[in-house]
Write an enzyme that holds these catalytic residues in place. Sequence first.
Site, PDB file in Angstrom:
ATOM      1  N   GLY A   1       0.937  -1.263  -0.005  1.00 19.55           N
ATOM      2  CA  GLY A   1      -0.185   0.003   0.224  1.00 19.55           C
ATOM      3  C   GLY A   1       0.547   1.067  -0.178  1.00 19.55           C
ATOM      4  O   GLY A   1       1.999   1.206   0.444  1.00 19.55           O
ATOM      5  N   CYS A   2       0.615   2.482  -0.424  1.00 16.79           N
ATOM      6  CA  CYS A   2       1.576   3.798  -0.448  1.00 16.79           C
ATOM      7  C   CYS A   2       1.761   4.287   0.608  1.00 16.79           C
ATOM      8  O   CYS A   2       3.004   4.368   0.974  1.00 16.79           O
ATOM      9  CB  CYS A   2       0.400   4.721  -1.554  1.00 16.79           C
ATOM     10  SG  CYS A   2      -1.481   4.822  -1.068  1.00 16.79           S
ATOM     11  N   TYR A   3       0.632   4.703   1.660  1.00 17.77           N
ATOM     12  CA  TYR A   3       0.655   4.938   2.815  1.00 17.77           C
ATOM     13  C   TYR A   3       2.615   3.257   3.419  1.00 17.77           C
ATOM     14  O   TYR A   3       3.243   4.431   4.138  1.00 17.77           O
ATOM     15  CB  TYR A   3      -0.289   4.971   3.882  1.00 17.77           C
ATOM     16  CG  TYR A   3      -1.497   6.001   3.445  1.00 17.77           C
ATOM     17  CD1 TYR A   3      -0.708   7.106   3.234  1.00 17.77           C
ATOM     18  CD2 TYR A   3      -2.450   5.474   3.094  1.00 17.77           C
ATOM     19  CE1 TYR A   3      -1.835   8.405   3.521  1.00 17.77           C
ATOM     20  CE2 TYR A   3      -3.480   6.393   2.761  1.00 17.77           C
ATOM     21  CZ  TYR A   3      -3.104   8.210   2.574  1.00 17.77           C
ATOM     22  OH  TYR A   3      -3.803   9.224   2.897  1.00 17.77           O
ATOM     23  N   ALA A   4       1.340   2.750   3.461  1.00 13.63           N
ATOM     24  CA  ALA A   4       2.302   1.547   4.056  1.00 13.63           C
ATOM     25  C   ALA A   4       3.614   1.367   3.786  1.00 13.63           C
ATOM     26  O   ALA A   4       4.607   1.445   4.690  1.00 13.63           O
ATOM     27  CB  ALA A   4       1.574   0.183   3.908  1.00 13.63           C
ATOM     28  N   THR A   5       4.078   1.840   2.666  1.00 10.16           N
ATOM     29  CA  THR A   5       5.420   2.153   1.721  1.00 10.16           C
ATOM     30  C   THR A   5       6.350   2.936   2.471  1.00 10.16           C
ATOM     31  O   THR A   5       7.436   2.570   2.708  1.00 10.16           O
ATOM     32  CB  THR A   5       5.174   2.409   0.647  1.00 10.16           C
ATOM     33  OG1 THR A   5       4.421   1.267  -0.554  1.00 10.16           O
ATOM     34  CG2 THR A   5       7.002   2.391  -0.582  1.00 10.16           C
TER      35      THR A   5
END
Length: 303
Positions: free
Chosen positions: A117-121
């Site tokens: 996921g983008c935030y998780a990255t």
Amino acid sequence: MASVFIDGEAGTTGLGIRDRLARHPRVSVRSIASEDRKNPAAKLELMREVDLVVLCLPDEASKETVRLAAELGGDAPKILDASTAHRVAPDWTYGFAELAEGQDEAIRRAKHVANPGCYATGAIALLRPLVDAGLVAPDFPLTINAVSGYSGGGKSMIEAYDSGTAPSFELYGLGLDHKHLPEVMAYARLTRRPIFVPSVGNFHQGMLVSIPLHLDELPGRPDVAALGEALATRYAQGDHVVFAEATEPRIEAESLNDTNRMELRVYGNTAHRQAVLVAKLDNLGKGASAAAVQNLELMLGLA
């Protein structure tokens, strides 16, 4: 030429992947006829003919396509899933090549890879090196704040912002149960659930993820420089994830748009013993489509 089928190519992530692969000299993209998109037999036949399938589908549809591909046995293609469905599944490889030493090789060997996921990255890139170095305890009470361009919200949000009917800025996920939290905990090696507060701004793409820290509450009471050194050391050899000096007093979200690059910074105040970790990335680039292309290149032996 390696052949790839993007299941769900009409969505934001799927379109981004297709656009990037259209310029790729060693990958050809196969498409399914629009009238056959929900035809399992037609989808199964196409999957039999390609080397890799990218899933840009809702979670349940992704799971169903994986079950369908399993019917091909040894003839099944490799699968890269851009949904949330398999990111913490034990038999899937997490598609963040910079996660730790050897993760890129694990992706190369994998049959099934989950795109992050983008935030998780951003959050994992900031936290995992500090947890591994013992500078942040796995049970530390963390708060993660983030802002994304509205393209991450899907078609309805994009339409609302493009038409001028959406607010300039808004917090969301205030039920504190965002779908990226399980992967943040798993791959940053956290044992306590962080408080995560995402937001969306009136700009198309780009992302900032920030994590504030009270240094005196961390193990060993490190200084700001120690946090920066840990990040700089982990990503010293990286092309896509880099540590950048925090020299400017402000930071904007859009300068890495249309790239597969992420920059990490540590801001701090020595006198007040406080720091804030910041990751900048393109939510559609390193946060989605460009990361998917990076992963499929590894999976297909093209990188």
